[in-house]
Design an enzyme around this catalytic site. Structure first.
Site, PDB file in Angstrom:
ATOM      1  N   LYS A 170       0.826  -1.208   0.000  1.00  0.00           N
ATOM      2  CA  LYS A 170       0.000   0.000   0.000  1.00  0.00           C
ATOM      3  C   LYS A 170       0.862   1.261   0.000  1.00  0.00           C
ATOM      4  O   LYS A 170       0.618   2.205  -0.760  1.00  0.00           O
ATOM      5  CB  LYS A 170      -0.924  -0.015   1.218  1.00  0.00           C
ATOM      6  CG  LYS A 170      -1.650   1.288   1.507  1.00  0.00           C
ATOM      7  CD  LYS A 170      -2.572   1.730   0.387  1.00  0.00           C
ATOM      8  CE  LYS A 170      -3.342   2.987   0.814  1.00  0.00           C
ATOM      9  NZ  LYS A 170      -4.152   3.521  -0.274  1.00  0.00           N
ATOM     10  N   LYS A 239       2.299  11.981   5.335  1.00  0.00           N
ATOM     11  CA  LYS A 239       2.498  10.876   6.273  1.00  0.00           C
ATOM     12  C   LYS A 239       2.895   9.598   5.556  1.00  0.00           C
ATOM     13  O   LYS A 239       3.813   8.877   5.982  1.00  0.00           O
ATOM     14  CB  LYS A 239       1.210  10.672   7.081  1.00  0.00           C
ATOM     15  CG  LYS A 239       1.212   9.503   8.059  1.00  0.00           C
ATOM     16  CD  LYS A 239       0.560   8.233   7.490  1.00  0.00           C
ATOM     17  CE  LYS A 239      -0.898   8.414   7.179  1.00  0.00           C
ATOM     18  NZ  LYS A 239      -1.531   7.137   6.713  1.00  0.00           N
TER      19      LYS A 239
END
Length: 294
Positions: A170, A239
């Site tokens: 991911k 992030k």
């Protein structure tokens, strides 16, 4: 299937709704009150505490980051303390590889099972049940969780029996998307300053060499300069780049483009981009080239 769903942001709300549409019994919890009202009208049960969402076969967390997941998994009346032995925690959040490893170990120690199942797709895809699921975990647990994957996604890719592998995949995917956003922004700024209509340029690109959805979706946002409301907020993009760099450092894999993207995201945030979609990264090149935002 009896499912608990924790985290009802733009992604989580759509996923939970599709679980209900597929006929599953769903208990929902969100830290901010009131976000479950529409789901309750659809037939969901509202949980006043995290523990109330953990009495079924599966509890799903769809939260912003490691800290948010940690705050709802660890502690009294939280997921780890409330989930029955043999039950499954499915994390669809985009979290760090290191934290996924910790969750795997701690659930195993409690006699529970952990499956990492982050998803690719924006909120519209979540609402339509068209996400792509990347799953990893012990094979029996993945099989048990498959009805959840089928309800929220159009296709599931099982990549490993080790949960953290799904999180690595991911993060690598989000790194690639951010790379596309940055390179598109640079190319569009170049031709636009040279007098070429940016909408016409994007149409040419996506009709020929770059017809993939990522180019069409993010190219459209960049040429229209439509960065609000945020489907995926810029701080979350920053992030994810930070997390992919942390994973790369642990594996000793240099990622020079990711290092560049880290600085580009910091520049976007330093100029007030906190509430913008992460596709606003593609506006930096035009700004640097002195182009007016129109």
């Amino acid at each position: 299937m009896n499912v608990g769903f924790i985290g009802l942001g733009r992604m989580g709300a759509g996923m939970a709704a599709n679980l209900l549409k597929a006929g599953h019994d769903v208990t929902v919890y969100n830290r901010t009150p009131g976000k479950d009202e529409e789901l309750v009208q659809m037939g969901a049960r509202s949980a006043a505490e995290v523990a109330e969402a953990c009495d079924g076969e599966i509890v799903v967390t769809m939260l912003a980051d490691d800290h948010a997941v940690e705050s709802l998994v660890y502690g009294d009346q939280r997921v780890l303390a409330s989930l029955a032995k043999g039950a499954i925690h499915v994390s669809s959040s985009t979290i760090s590889v290191a934290f996924a490893e910790r969750l795997t170990a701690d659930h195993a120690a409690a006699g529970q099972r952990f499956v990492a199942a982050p998803v690719f797709g924006r909120p519209e895809a979540a609402a339509d049940g068209k996400l792509f699921v990347v799953a990893a975990g012990e094979s029996e647990a993945v099989t048990t969780a498959t009805p959840f994957f089928d309800a929220v996604g159009q296709k599931t890719f099982v990549v490993s029996e080790t949960p953290k592998a799904a999180n690595l995949v991911k993060l690598s995917g989000n790194f690639l998307i951010a790379s596309v956003i940055e390179s598109l922004g640079e190319a569009i700024a170049l031709v636009s300053k040279g007098g070429v209509d940016r909408h016409q340029y994007l149409d040419m690109l996506t009709s020929t060499l770059f017809g993939a959805p990522v180019y069409k979706t993010y190219g459209g946002l960049i040429v229209d300069r439509k960065f609000e409301p945020a489907g995926f907020a810029a701080p979350l993009g920053q992030k994810d780049i930070r997390l992919v760099l942390a994973a790369a450092e642990e594996l000793r894999v240099p990622l020079p483009i990711a290092s560049l993207l880290r600085d580009r995201f910091l520049s976007l945030l330093a100029h007030g981009g906190d509430n913008l979609d992460w596709s606003a990264l593609g506006s930096l090149a035009a700004r640097d080239a002195g182009e007016a935002a129109n």
